[in-house]
Design a protein around this motif. Sequence first.
Motif, PDB file in Angstrom:
ATOM      1  N   GLY A  13       0.739  -1.115   0.004  1.00  0.00           N
ATOM      2  CA  GLY A  13       0.063   0.069   0.049  1.00  0.00           C
ATOM      3  C   GLY A  13       0.604   1.185   0.088  1.00  0.00           C
ATOM      4  N   VAL A  14       1.876   1.230  -0.624  1.00  0.00           N
ATOM      5  CA  VAL A  14       2.881   2.524  -0.847  1.00  0.00           C
ATOM      6  C   VAL A  14       3.132   2.775  -2.482  1.00  0.00           C
ATOM      7  N   GLY A  15       3.293   3.943  -2.620  1.00  0.00           N
ATOM      8  CA  GLY A  15       3.651   4.382  -4.067  1.00  0.00           C
ATOM      9  C   GLY A  15       5.067   4.455  -4.217  1.00  0.00           C
ATOM     10  N   ASP A  16       5.445   4.853  -5.344  1.00  0.00           N
ATOM     11  CA  ASP A  16       6.708   4.921  -5.898  1.00  0.00           C
ATOM     12  C   ASP A  16       7.410   6.187  -5.218  1.00  0.00           C
ATOM     13  N   ASP A  17       6.812   6.766  -4.326  1.00  0.00           N
ATOM     14  CA  ASP A  17       7.465   7.947  -3.685  1.00  0.00           C
ATOM     15  C   ASP A  17       8.367   7.442  -2.674  1.00  0.00           C
ATOM     16  N   VAL A  18       8.173   6.134  -2.179  1.00  0.00           N
ATOM     17  CA  VAL A  18       8.636   5.532  -1.030  1.00  0.00           C
ATOM     18  C   VAL A  18       9.718   4.611  -1.430  1.00  0.00           C
ATOM     19  N   ARG A  19      10.781   4.868  -0.601  1.00  0.00           N
ATOM     20  CA  ARG A  19      11.802   3.965  -0.938  1.00  0.00           C
ATOM     21  C   ARG A  19      11.832   2.753   0.073  1.00  0.00           C
ATOM     22  N   VAL A  20      11.729   1.506  -0.350  1.00  0.00           N
ATOM     23  CA  VAL A  20      11.373   0.421   0.236  1.00  0.00           C
ATOM     24  C   VAL A  20      12.834  -0.424   0.326  1.00  0.00           C
ATOM     25  N   ASP A  21      13.402  -0.896   1.561  1.00  0.00           N
ATOM     26  CA  ASP A  21      14.470  -1.577   1.603  1.00  0.00           C
ATOM     27  C   ASP A  21      13.978  -2.948   2.518  1.00  0.00           C
ATOM     28  N   ILE A  22      14.611  -4.210   2.473  1.00  0.00           N
ATOM     29  CA  ILE A  22      14.250  -5.215   3.190  1.00  0.00           C
ATOM     30  C   ILE A  22      15.445  -5.946   3.558  1.00  0.00           C
ATOM     31  N   VAL A  23      15.718  -5.799   4.977  1.00  0.00           N
ATOM     32  CA  VAL A  23      16.956  -6.304   5.420  1.00  0.00           C
ATOM     33  C   VAL A  23      16.485  -7.857   6.068  1.00  0.00           C
ATOM     34  N   TRP A  24      17.118  -8.855   5.717  1.00  0.00           N
ATOM     35  CA  TRP A  24      16.921 -10.158   6.375  1.00  0.00           C
ATOM     36  C   TRP A  24      18.009 -10.406   7.077  1.00  0.00           C
ATOM     37  N   VAL A  25      17.980 -10.488   8.589  1.00  0.00           N
ATOM     38  CA  VAL A  25      18.678 -10.885   9.541  1.00  0.00           C
ATOM     39  C   VAL A  25      18.974 -12.388   9.872  1.00  0.00           C
ATOM     40  N   TYR A  26      20.026 -12.954  10.033  1.00  0.00           N
ATOM     41  CA  TYR A  26      19.981 -14.334  10.116  1.00  0.00           C
ATOM     42  C   TYR A  26      21.275 -14.799  11.118  1.00  0.00           C
ATOM     43  N   LEU A  27      21.189 -16.026  11.597  1.00  0.00           N
ATOM     44  CA  LEU A  27      22.110 -16.526  12.425  1.00  0.00           C
ATOM     45  C   LEU A  27      22.296 -18.046  12.000  1.00  0.00           C
ATOM     46  N   GLN A  28      23.128 -18.712  12.244  1.00  0.00           N
ATOM     47  CA  GLN A  28      23.114 -19.979  12.631  1.00  0.00           C
ATOM     48  C   GLN A  28      21.992 -20.385  13.576  1.00  0.00           C
ATOM     49  N   GLU A  29      21.525 -21.594  13.354  1.00  0.00           N
ATOM     50  CA  GLU A  29      20.252 -21.948  14.271  1.00  0.00           C
ATOM     51  C   GLU A  29      20.667 -22.100  15.617  1.00  0.00           C
ATOM     52  N   GLN A  30      21.783 -22.982  15.786  1.00  0.00           N
ATOM     53  CA  GLN A  30      22.205 -23.128  17.089  1.00  0.00           C
ATOM     54  C   GLN A  30      22.637 -21.743  17.934  1.00  0.00           C
ATOM     55  N   GLN A  31      22.903 -20.809  17.205  1.00  0.00           N
ATOM     56  CA  GLN A  31      23.466 -19.526  17.761  1.00  0.00           C
ATOM     57  C   GLN A  31      22.233 -18.662  18.203  1.00  0.00           C
ATOM     58  N   ALA A  32      21.014 -18.968  17.217  1.00  0.00           N
ATOM     59  CA  ALA A  32      19.942 -18.313  17.640  1.00  0.00           C
ATOM     60  C   ALA A  32      19.276 -18.592  18.858  1.00  0.00           C
ATOM     61  N   GLN A  33      19.433 -20.217  18.769  1.00  0.00           N
ATOM     62  CA  GLN A  33      18.713 -20.830  20.216  1.00  0.00           C
ATOM     63  C   GLN A  33      19.293 -20.431  21.368  1.00  0.00           C
ATOM     64  N   GLN A  34      20.748 -20.337  21.358  1.00  0.00           N
ATOM     65  CA  GLN A  34      21.353 -19.841  22.362  1.00  0.00           C
ATOM     66  C   GLN A  34      21.093 -18.364  23.038  1.00  0.00           C
ATOM     67  N   ARG A  35      20.690 -17.654  21.897  1.00  0.00           N
ATOM     68  CA  ARG A  35      20.439 -16.175  22.352  1.00  0.00           C
ATOM     69  C   ARG A  35      19.051 -15.967  22.728  1.00  0.00           C
ATOM     70  N   ILE A  36      18.264 -16.725  22.186  1.00  0.00           N
ATOM     71  CA  ILE A  36      16.877 -17.020  22.629  1.00  0.00           C
ATOM     72  C   ILE A  36      16.901 -17.171  24.206  1.00  0.00           C
ATOM     73  N   ALA A  37      17.443 -18.398  24.550  1.00  0.00           N
ATOM     74  CA  ALA A  37      17.534 -18.882  25.813  1.00  0.00           C
ATOM     75  C   ALA A  37      18.107 -17.751  26.764  1.00  0.00           C
ATOM     76  N   ALA A  38      19.133 -17.033  26.311  1.00  0.00           N
ATOM     77  CA  ALA A  38      19.862 -16.142  27.187  1.00  0.00           C
ATOM     78  C   ALA A  38      19.026 -14.983  27.653  1.00  0.00           C
ATOM     79  N   ARG A  39      18.283 -14.749  26.655  1.00  0.00           N
ATOM     80  CA  ARG A  39      17.481 -13.485  26.751  1.00  0.00           C
ATOM     81  C   ARG A  39      16.258 -13.468  27.739  1.00  0.00           C
ATOM     82  N   GLY A  40      15.897 -14.577  27.961  1.00  0.00           N
ATOM     83  CA  GLY A  40      14.957 -15.007  29.156  1.00  0.00           C
ATOM     84  C   GLY A  40      13.574 -14.488  28.730  1.00  0.00           C
ATOM     85  N   ASN A  41      13.135 -14.156  27.650  1.00  0.00           N
ATOM     86  CA  ASN A  41      11.749 -13.738  27.243  1.00  0.00           C
ATOM     87  C   ASN A  41      10.613 -14.715  27.562  1.00  0.00           C
ATOM     88  N   PRO A  42       9.822 -14.583  28.408  1.00  0.00           N
ATOM     89  CA  PRO A  42       8.675 -15.820  28.737  1.00  0.00           C
ATOM     90  C   PRO A  42       8.140 -15.987  27.307  1.00  0.00           C
TER      91      PRO A  42
END
Length: 191
Positions: A114-143
């Motif tokens: 729903g945006v026109g050509d007057d809007v610049r769109v950039d899409i950043v995909w941030v990734y990690l190896q699965e094991q590292q993401a799992q370790q970060r999730i555990a470390a942050r302690g978010n319920p």
Amino acid sequence: MPRLIFFCGHAGTGKTTLAKRALPVLHAASGESFCLLDKDTLYGDYSSAVMGVLTGDPNDRDSPLFLQHLRHPEYDGLLKTARENLALGVSCIVVGPLSREVRDHRLADRAWLGVGDDVRVDIVWVYLQEQQAQQRIAARGNPNDAWKLAHWDDYRTRLFMPRAEDYPELRMVDNSGAPGPVFDALMAALG
């Protein structure tokens, strides 16, 4: 020209941290105002209240009930808020997994966004190896992550890694290495 910058990726990849670090740099470089729209900040408390009433578990973000009935309204509201800001000339950094939308190339579809050509769109995909993401999730302690950690084998079946050649609209950021060079390269790419 207002900008719409998405920071997408699965849980624990560092997309929110990266977006918060990028905002003042982009502001300083462009002189433009930016609005940070993080899905969890905007809708986390609301969804917790709803899920607490419906299931007794305010931290449920992974059950079929949540995925079928609350996920879409959260993302819809997130994008509506971004569009309102963009219409006022305020650039937006939007943070959320948005994995279904990335998989279906929707974020590159201006009509869907729903945006026109007057809007610049950039899409950043941030990734990690699965094991590292799992370790970060555990470390942050978010319920909200309890189900993911307790049912990792089930959760990981929903994870996907877009291949750069299949998703040319994405700026792929491997967030597992040294943060300085990765961040500098991303800022250069975002201009």
